[in-house]
Write a protein that holds these residues in place. Structure first.
Motif, mmCIF file in Angstrom:
data_model
loop_
_atom_site.group_PDB
_atom_site.id
_atom_site.type_symbol
_atom_site.label_atom_id
_atom_site.label_comp_id
_atom_site.label_asym_id
_atom_site.label_seq_id
_atom_site.Cartn_x
_atom_site.Cartn_y
_atom_site.Cartn_z
ATOM 1 N N LEU A 300 0.824 -1.210 0.000
ATOM 2 C CA LEU A 300 0.000 0.000 0.000
ATOM 3 C C LEU A 300 0.856 1.257 0.000
ATOM 4 O O LEU A 300 1.781 1.390 0.803
ATOM 5 N N HIS A 301 0.554 2.177 -0.922
ATOM 6 C CA HIS A 301 1.049 3.547 -0.853
ATOM 7 C C HIS A 301 -0.138 4.410 -0.446
ATOM 8 O O HIS A 301 -1.096 4.552 -1.219
ATOM 9 N N LEU A 302 -0.096 4.975 0.725
ATOM 10 C CA LEU A 302 -1.195 5.819 1.176
ATOM 11 C C LEU A 302 -0.780 7.280 1.075
ATOM 12 O O LEU A 302 0.100 7.749 1.796
ATOM 13 N N ARG A 303 -1.364 7.969 0.127
ATOM 14 C CA ARG A 303 -1.187 9.406 -0.043
ATOM 15 C C ARG A 303 -2.459 9.963 -0.639
ATOM 16 O O ARG A 303 -3.350 9.210 -1.040
ATOM 17 N N ASN A 304 -2.564 11.282 -0.690
ATOM 18 C CA ASN A 304 -3.799 11.904 -1.114
ATOM 19 C C ASN A 304 -3.512 13.064 -2.047
ATOM 20 O O ASN A 304 -2.522 13.785 -1.863
ATOM 21 N N THR A 305 -4.352 13.238 -3.040
ATOM 22 C CA THR A 305 -4.210 14.350 -3.967
ATOM 23 C C THR A 305 -5.478 15.187 -3.965
ATOM 24 O O THR A 305 -6.571 14.703 -3.643
ATOM 25 N N LYS A 306 -5.309 16.461 -4.322
ATOM 26 C CA LYS A 306 -6.435 17.378 -4.479
ATOM 27 C C LYS A 306 -6.422 17.847 -5.923
ATOM 28 O O LYS A 306 -5.444 18.430 -6.388
ATOM 29 N N ARG A 307 -7.477 17.558 -6.644
ATOM 30 C CA ARG A 307 -7.542 17.841 -8.069
ATOM 31 C C ARG A 307 -8.618 18.897 -8.356
ATOM 32 O O ARG A 307 -9.469 19.183 -7.518
ATOM 33 N N ASP A 308 -8.557 19.463 -9.573
ATOM 34 C CA ASP A 308 -9.607 20.382 -10.006
ATOM 35 C C ASP A 308 -10.088 19.994 -11.395
ATOM 36 O O ASP A 308 -9.579 19.037 -12.009
#
Length: 390
Positions: A300-308
């Motif tokens: 598991l790679h746990l990371r988060n992105t915020k997109r538009d």
């Protein structure tokens, strides 16, 4: 408690984040690779055991490799690809003999992850990795000058890119160019435009369907070896999860993951499930994908992105991006209890912050930002486990 096996990525002796730093962050293990061995060559037992001893002497374990690279010859089925596949099998046998368990790899042609700005300043003063769609088009059309690239973009994008390029200073153009031309993780070497254009040319005639055929051929060769020796193969999804610089990407969607698992059904064939890569696409429901593919998730790679809506995204805090990390971790706990395992996990692409702002580190891999992410993930997992399973 059946909690995740918490690790961090380490790039070896020259990594400014030391093994001691990682141990103090609370990690039980390290994820690393033998970056000094040329792609296509065999990883010998001596080299593997030397790296393993370094990690164990620091009080941690090494069971997950990230990554055992797949050569572009294999991806194109050209040149020495058959020889490289046999070397890959030999490496797998040596890896298993040395006690490692999971082999991460990717099938992205030429380039690994791409970002237009690796020092994107956030409101709190920390920096993050950022992908700006128009800046990417600027790079492709006006800095790299890829032949016939304009046919791949909408007229509106080309107009915006031209305006952006004309408004840029020479320093801003150089900054964008250098960010996009960063070498693969683990290397201080950057690509040159000539190298990139030459490598792109070698993929002429290889579309997504053909590249996927080549991936499945590779897996049909190596997965039986991995299965025989008790290894798990874990493919990392594309980053960004869509075509770049005219190159096909074939591990970007739920269908791509399903195709991979169906093509080579084996307990050794599975996913490095990266919530950030899959989460950069609005059409990927990350918790639902994890629920569907849970039995095939090996890392598991746990990371988060915020997109538009414009196709831009940046690395958000681990708990506050577009992916519902609460639901992700809840699903991970369910998978672990069902399979009776502790899945290896690492926080990924942390912000550069506090004292690390004064240091030169691999983009996304400074110590404090990843420590913050690990603490957030660890706390969420602990609370959920207490609530659901005790």
């Amino acid at each position: 408690m059946m909690l995740m096996h918490q690790t961090m990525r380490w790039y070896g002796r020259h990594d400014p984040v030391s093994l001691a730093d990682i141990r103090q962050a609370g990690c039980a293990g390290v994820v690393t690779a033998l970056h000094h061995i040329p792609v296509g060559d065999i990883w010998t037992s001596d080299e593997i055991l030397l790296r393993k001893k370094m990690i164990e002497d620091a009080g941690m374990t090494w069971t997950v490799i990230e990554s055992l690279p797949v050569s572009d010859d294999i991806k194109r089925q050209s040149g020495n690809y058959l020889y490289h596949i046999e070397n890959y099998k030999a490496s797998l046998r040596n890896i298993a003999a040395c006690g490692l368990k999971v082999v991460t790899y990717n099938f992205m042609p030429v380039l690994d992850w791409l970002r237009t700005n690796v020092y994107y300043k956030l409101e709190d003063g920390s920096t993050a990795l950022y992908f700006n769609r128009i800046d990417y088009v600027v790079f492709d059309l006006f800095l790299l000058k890829r032949p016939e690239a304009d046919a791949e973009y909408a007229v509106e994008e080309i107009v915006k890119a031209k305006e952006r390029f004309n408004a840029m200073s020479e320093e801003e153009r150089a900054f964008l160019f250098n960010n996009m031309m960063l070498g693969l993780p683990g290397s201080d070497d950057a690509f040159t435009p000539g190298q990139v254009l030459s490598e792109l040319q070698k993929y002429q005639g290889i579309d997504a369907a053909k590249l996927k055929e080549h991936l499945f051929y590779f897996l049909k060769e190596v997965v039986p070896v991995a299965e025989e020796y008790g290894l798990k193969m874990a493919i990392h999804p594309d980053d960004p999860p869509y075509p770049v610089l005219g190159l096909p990407r074939i591990m970007s969607t739920e269908k791509d993951a399903a195709d991979l698992i169906e093509a080579v059904p084996s307990p050794a064939n599975g996913l490095c499930f990266c919530t950030g890569s899959f989460g950069a696409r609005a059409d990927n429901n990350v918790p639902a994908m994890l629920r569907r593919f849970g039995d095939q998730v090996h890392f598991l790679h746990l990371r988060n992105t915020k997109r538009d809506a414009e196709g831009n995204f940046f690395e958000a805090d681990h708990l506050t991006g577009d992916t519902d990390m609460f639901e992700v971790i809840k699903e991970v706990l369910a998978i672990q209890h069902r399979r009776n395992i502790s899945l290896p996990m690492r926080p990924d692409h942390g912000h550069q912050m506090l004292d690390d702002l004064k240091k030169k580190t691999y983009p996304g891999y400074s110590a404090i930002g990843r420590l913050k992410g690990l603490a957030e993930l660890r706390g969420t997992e602990y609370a959920l486990h207490k609530m659901l399973y005790e």
